[in-house]
Design an enzyme around this catalytic site. Structure first.
Site, PDB file in Angstrom:
ATOM      1  N   LYS A 163       5.217  -4.300  -4.495  1.00 39.29           N
ATOM      2  CA  LYS A 163       6.620  -4.215  -4.094  1.00 39.29           C
ATOM      3  C   LYS A 163       6.652  -3.963  -2.587  1.00 39.29           C
ATOM      4  CE  LYS A 163      10.787  -3.569  -6.099  1.00 39.29           C
ATOM      5  NZ  LYS A 163      11.243  -4.756  -6.841  1.00 39.29           N
TER       6      LYS A 163
ATOM      7  N   LYS B 160      10.280 -15.616 -11.685  1.00 40.29           N
ATOM      8  CA  LYS B 160      10.063 -14.457 -12.578  1.00 40.29           C
ATOM      9  C   LYS B 160       8.935 -14.753 -13.552  1.00 40.29           C
ATOM     10  CE  LYS B 160      11.658 -11.917 -10.970  1.00 40.29           C
ATOM     11  NZ  LYS B 160      12.588 -11.653  -9.905  1.00 40.29           N
TER      12      LYS B 160
ATOM     13  N   ARG C  71       3.468  -0.177  -5.062  1.00 39.09           N
ATOM     14  CA  ARG C  71       3.232  -0.685  -3.699  1.00 39.09           C
ATOM     15  C   ARG C  71       1.844  -1.299  -3.543  1.00 39.09           C
ATOM     16  NH1 ARG C  71       5.295   0.415   1.037  1.00 39.09           N
ATOM     17  NH2 ARG C  71       7.473   0.990   1.053  1.00 39.09           N
TER      18      ARG C  71
ATOM     19  N   ASN D 267      -1.399   1.732   6.104  1.00 40.09           N
ATOM     20  CA  ASN D 267      -0.690   0.556   5.577  1.00 40.09           C
ATOM     21  C   ASN D 267      -0.442  -0.382   6.747  1.00 40.09           C
ATOM     22  OD1 ASN D 267      -0.494   1.996   3.244  1.00 40.09           O
ATOM     23  ND2 ASN D 267       1.720   2.292   3.339  1.00 40.09           N
ATOM     24  N   GLY D 268      -0.513  -1.687   6.492  1.00 39.05           N
ATOM     25  CA  GLY D 268      -0.224  -2.646   7.557  1.00 39.05           C
ATOM     26  C   GLY D 268      -1.461  -3.457   7.904  1.00 39.05           C
TER      27      GLY D 268
ATOM     28  N   TRP E 257      -3.117  -2.331  -1.480  1.00 40.23           N
ATOM     29  CA  TRP E 257      -2.896  -3.755  -1.735  1.00 40.23           C
ATOM     30  C   TRP E 257      -3.732  -4.461  -0.682  1.00 40.23           C
ATOM     31  CZ3 TRP E 257      -1.015  -8.065   0.891  1.00 40.23           C
ATOM     32  CH2 TRP E 257      -0.719  -9.178   0.084  1.00 40.23           C
TER      33      TRP E 257
ATOM     34  N   GLU F 109      14.795 -18.920  -9.469  1.00 38.79           N
ATOM     35  CA  GLU F 109      14.547 -17.504  -9.756  1.00 38.79           C
ATOM     36  C   GLU F 109      13.896 -17.329 -11.130  1.00 38.79           C
ATOM     37  OE1 GLU F 109      14.356 -14.823  -8.272  1.00 38.79           O
ATOM     38  OE2 GLU F 109      14.700 -13.242  -9.729  1.00 38.79           O
TER      39      GLU F 109
ATOM     40  N   GLU G 192       5.364 -15.035 -11.751  1.00 38.83           N
ATOM     41  CA  GLU G 192       4.800 -13.822 -11.150  1.00 38.83           C
ATOM     42  C   GLU G 192       4.361 -12.787 -12.182  1.00 38.83           C
ATOM     43  OE1 GLU G 192       7.385 -11.563  -8.555  1.00 38.83           O
ATOM     44  OE2 GLU G 192       9.121 -11.994  -9.794  1.00 38.83           O
TER      45      GLU G 192
ATOM     46  N   CYS H  58       0.854  -1.182   0.000  1.00 38.54           N
ATOM     47  CA  CYS H  58       0.000   0.000   0.000  1.00 38.54           C
ATOM     48  C   CYS H  58       0.897   1.241   0.000  1.00 38.54           C
ATOM     49  CB  CYS H  58      -0.928   0.099   1.192  1.00 38.54           C
ATOM     50  SG  CYS H  58      -2.021  -1.303   1.397  1.00 38.54           S
TER      51      CYS H  58
ATOM     52  N   HIS I 291      13.690 -38.452  -9.790  1.00 37.66           N
ATOM     53  CA  HIS I 291      13.027 -38.936  -8.570  1.00 37.66           C
ATOM     54  C   HIS I 291      11.547 -38.560  -8.536  1.00 37.66           C
ATOM     55  CE1 HIS I 291      16.867 -40.270  -7.072  1.00 37.66           C
ATOM     56  NE2 HIS I 291      17.366 -39.068  -7.331  1.00 37.66           N
TER      57      HIS I 291
END
Ligand code: F6R
Length: 600
Positions: A595, A477, A27, A101-102, A75, A473, A480, A2, A496
Site C-alpha cells: 500500500k 482488482k 506497506r 524507506n525510499g 518492500w 478497475e 492484483e 516499507c 478491432h
C-alpha cells in the site's frame, strides 16, 4: 512503501515495535527486522526474510531487551528479499543501525567512494550506503553525522537511526512520510500513524528536508542547514477500532462491507437543501481546463471524473497517469486546475506530478483520504474522502468514496458557475449508500460465479462510457489479488482485435446496466456468445433481455448512469475477493505489492 516504527522511553521496546510492525504489514512484507539498544551497552539485531506473521510466536518467546529500538517491514527495491538485504543495516563497527524507506538514486557512486575508503558493504541494497556514510561522519554527534550524510543523498528517504552509545533516535524525511508520536515520557517514530495509534494520537509530521533528534522526553527538529524548525503537534482522528478486522476474515472484505458508511461519510455535511457545500480555495469561474493525475485505482477515478466534469460543466478535462505527466514536459499554465486523486496522499508519482503542475503555474486540488499526508499539505485546496483507514492493499472503499466526492465536485463546479445543477443526480447521490447496502445483503450469485471461474486462465471485463473505467478497475482488482490475467476493454473495441481471444473457456464480464449505450452492449454480448465465450453480466434488477442471453447474472439496483460506476464496482470487488480467497491467496497481502507507493 516499507514500514518504519521506532520507540524510545521507559517501557520495553520490543513488544511495541512488534505490534507496530504488524500494523504496517500493508506497506510491505518481503522481510522484517528490529534493532534494540540493550541498556546502552550493545545493540541486538534480528531480521528475517518473509512475512512477520510467520515468525511472530517464535519471536515472542525470544527475549529482546532494550528501551530504545527501531524496526522495519520491507518492500524490496534493490536486492531480493533476503536476510542480508532486510533492514536494519549497520556500519562496519556495528555501532550504528538504520532503517530506511525510499530509494537512493546515486547509491552506486557513493558505494564506490565508500568502498575505496575501506567500508565493507555486504548487502545489495541502496540503504546500506547511508549507514556507512553516517559512520564516516560520526565524531560523537549522531544528529550532525546524519545531516552530513543526508546532504550527499539523491533520491527519497524516510529513515530512523540509532547508535549503541546514544539515548536517542535520529529520524529524517525527504519524499517518504515520517511522523513523531508523542507520549508521556516516551516517543515514537513511524512511517504511518497506524503503527503507533495504540499508544498516542499526538503527532508531529516531518516535512521534506527535516531531521528530528528524539529522546524519551523531548524532540527537536532542524533542517539540513542545522536551523531549528518549530513544529506543530497535531491530533490523529482515526480510532484503533477502525484499523481492526472486527470479525471479518480479511481487511479487504471488511472494507468492502464498510462502503455504505464510507459513502455516507463522503456526503456528510456537503449537501444542504439541494446546495453543494465544499470549501475550496479556488476561483471556480477562472478555470479554463482541468487536468486530473493519479495512479492505479485512483487513475480509474480520474477517467470517470472526465465524464462527470465534462458532462456537467463542459469544461475540458484531460486525464494522465501521474508517472507519465511528470516527465513529458506537459503543457500546463495559469488558468489550469490540476486535480490529484490519491487515497494515501503519499504516492510519489502523484506528489511529483502535483509539484510539477504547481511549478508551472496551475492551481492544485487534492482528493485525498489520509489527513496530514504530504499531498494534502502541499495542494492549494483539498477535499478529504473521510473513508477511514484503508488497510487492504487493494483499494475498495477509497475508490467508491473518490467517485462520490468527484461527483459532488462536478456538481459543485456546475453550481458555482451559475449553471442549472443536475437535480436528478443530486437527489440520487443520497440513495447510493443504501443501494450499496442492498448489493451487500445478497452476494450468493457472486460467490457462485467465483467458484465456477476460480481456475480460469484469463478474464475480460468490458464496459462502455462511464463504465469503461469500471471494466479496467474490475480487471485490476482481479489480477492484483488472484494473479489471474485480466484485461479491461471498451466493449466497442473488441471487434478491432481482442475478440480473437474468445473461446468457450474465456469468461467475459460485461457492465450492462441501463445506459445510453445499453443496446450497443446487447450487440457486443451477442458477438461474444456467437463465439462461445462465457458471459457474466452486471445488470439492473428485472433486466429480462440480458438475462435471456447471459450465462451468469449479477443484479444491482437501478441508478443514474453517471453514478452507476459506484454500484457496479462493488460486485467486481467481491468477485475478485472471493476468487482470491478460493485460490488460497491472502488478498490483504498480495505478492509483490504494498500500500502507498512512495518510490517512483
Ligand atoms: C489498486 C491500488 C493501487 C492504488 C495506487 C494509487 O487496488 O490500490 O493501484 O490505487 O497505488 O494509490 P493512491 O490512491 O494512494 O495514490
Amino acid at each position: 512503501m516499507c514500514g518504519i516504527v521506532g520507540y524510545i522511553g521507559k517501557r520495553e521496546a520490543f513488544p511495541i515495535l512488534l505490534s507496530g510492525l504488524k500494523r504496517l504489514l500493508y506497506r510491505g512484507y518481503d522481510s522484517y527486522g528490529f534493532a534494540l539498544i540493550n541498556n546502552g551497552k550493545e545493540i541486538v539485531c534480528f531480521k528475517k526474510p518473509g512475512k512477520l506473521d510467520n515468525w511472530e510466536s517464535r519471536l515472542l518467546k525470544m527475549k529482546f531487551e532494550g528501551k530504545i529500538g527501531i524496526a522495519h517491514s520491507r518492500w524490496s527495491t534493490h536486492g531480493e528479499p533476503s536476510e542480508l538485504n532486510a533492514h536494519p543495516h549497520w556500519d562496519c563497527q556495528k555501532n550504528i543501525y538504520l532503517v530506511h524507506n525510499g530509494i537512493i538514486e546515486n547509491y552506486q557512486t557513493l558505494k564506490s567512494i565508500l568502498e575505496k575508503e575501506g567500508h565493507k558493504i555486504i548487502s545489495e541494497t541502496d540503504t546500506e550506503i547511508i549507514v556507512h556514510l553516517i559512520e564516516k561522519f560520526y565524531k560523537g554527534n549522531l544528529e550532525r553525522a546524519v545531516m552530513e550524510a543526508l546532504k550527499l543523498l539523491e533520491g527519497a528517504y524516510g529513515l530512523a537511526v540509532v547508535h549503541k552509545n546514544q539515548n536517542r533516535i535520529i529520524a529524517a524525511r525527504k519524499g517518504s512520510p515520517l511522523i513523531i508520536g508523542i507520549g508521556k515520557g516516551e516517543m515514537f517514530v513511524a512511517s504511518d500513524a497506524a503503527a503507533i495509534l495504540k499508544h498516542t494520537k499526538k503527532v508531529v509530521y516531518l516535512k521534506d528536508g527535516e531531521v528530528a533528534n528524539i529522546t524519551a522526553n523531548k524532540f527537536r527538529v532542524r533542517n539540513l542547514d542545522g536551523k531549528k524548525v518549530e513544529k506543530e503537534v497535531e491530533e490523529i482522528k482515526w480510532t484503533l477500532g477502525q484499523i481492526e478486522k472486527k470479525g471479518f476474515k480479511h481487511f479487504m472484505l471488511k472494507e468492502i462491507f464498510e462502503q455504505p458508511e464510507s459513502l455516507e461519510n463522503a456526503l456528510r455535511g456537503r449537501l444542504k437543501q439541494s446546495k453543494i457545500k465544499l470549501s475550496l480555495d479556488i476561483d471556480i469561474n477562472s478555470i479554463k481546463r482541468i487536468i486530473v493525475v493519479s495512479c492505479g485505482t485512483s487513475w480509474h477515478s480520474a477517467l470517470i471524473t472526465k465524464h462527470l466534469i465534462e458532462g456537467f460543466t463542459r469544461i475540458p478535462v484531460e486525464v494522465d497517469y501521474a508517472s507519465e505527466f511528470r516527465y513529458r514536459r506537459p503543457v500546463v499554465k495559469k488558468g489550469d486546475l490540476v486535480v490529484g486523486i490519491s487515497q494515501s496522499g503519499e504516492t510519489a508519482d502523484t506528489l511529483g506530478a502535483m509539484r510539477e503542475a504547481k511549478a508551472r503555474g496551475a492551481k492544485t486540488l487534492g482528493i485525498i483520504n489520509v489527513v496530514g499526508s504530504t499531498i494534502s499539505r502541499e495542494v492549494d485546496s483539498g477535499i478529504f474522502l473521510h473513508a477511514g483507514p484503508e488497510i487492504g492493499v487493494a483499494s475498495t472503499k477509497a475508490f467508491t468514496s473518490q467517485l462520490m466526492t468527484l461527483s459532488l465536485l462536478a456538481l459543485y463546479i456546475q453550481q458555482e458557475r451559475g449553471n442549472k445543477v443536475n437535480r436528478e443526480i443530486l437527489r440520487e447521490l443520497k440513495n447510493i449508500p443504501s443501494k450499496v447496502e442492498k448489493i451487500l445483503e445478497n452476494t450468493r450469485a457472486i460467490k457462485k460465479i467465483a467458484k465456477k471461474f476460480k481456475d480460469s486462465k484469463g478474464f475480460l471485463y468490458l464496459g462502455r462510457g462511464v463504465n469503461f473505467p469500471i471494466a479496467l478497475e474490475g480487471a485490476l482488482k482481479l489480477k492484483e489479488i488472484s494473479y489471474i490475467h485480466a484485461e479491461g476493454y471498451p466493449a466497442g473495441e473488441m471487434k478491432h482485435g481482442p475478440i480473437a481471444l474468445i473461446d468457450k473457456n474465456m469468461p467475459v464480464l460485461f457492465l450492462a446496466t441501463k445506459s445510453c449505450t445499453y443496446d450497443k452492449i446487447m450487440s457486443n454480448i451477442q458477438e461474444i456468445k456467437a463465439r462461445k465465450g462465457k458471459v457474466i453480466a452486471v445488470v439492473n434488477r428485472n433486466d429480462k433481455r440480458i438475462r435471456k442471453i447471459a450465462d451468469y447474472i449479477i443484479e444491482v439496483p437501478k441508478t443514474e448512469e453517471y453514478l452507476s460506476p459506484i454500484l457496479n464496482t462493488i460486485s467486481l470487488q467481491l468477485l475478485a475477493y472471493h476468487i482470491a480467497d478460493l485460490r488460497g491467496i491472502d488478498p490483504d497481502y498480495p505478492r509483490h505489492l504494498a500500500k502507498s507507493v512512495t518510490c517512483e
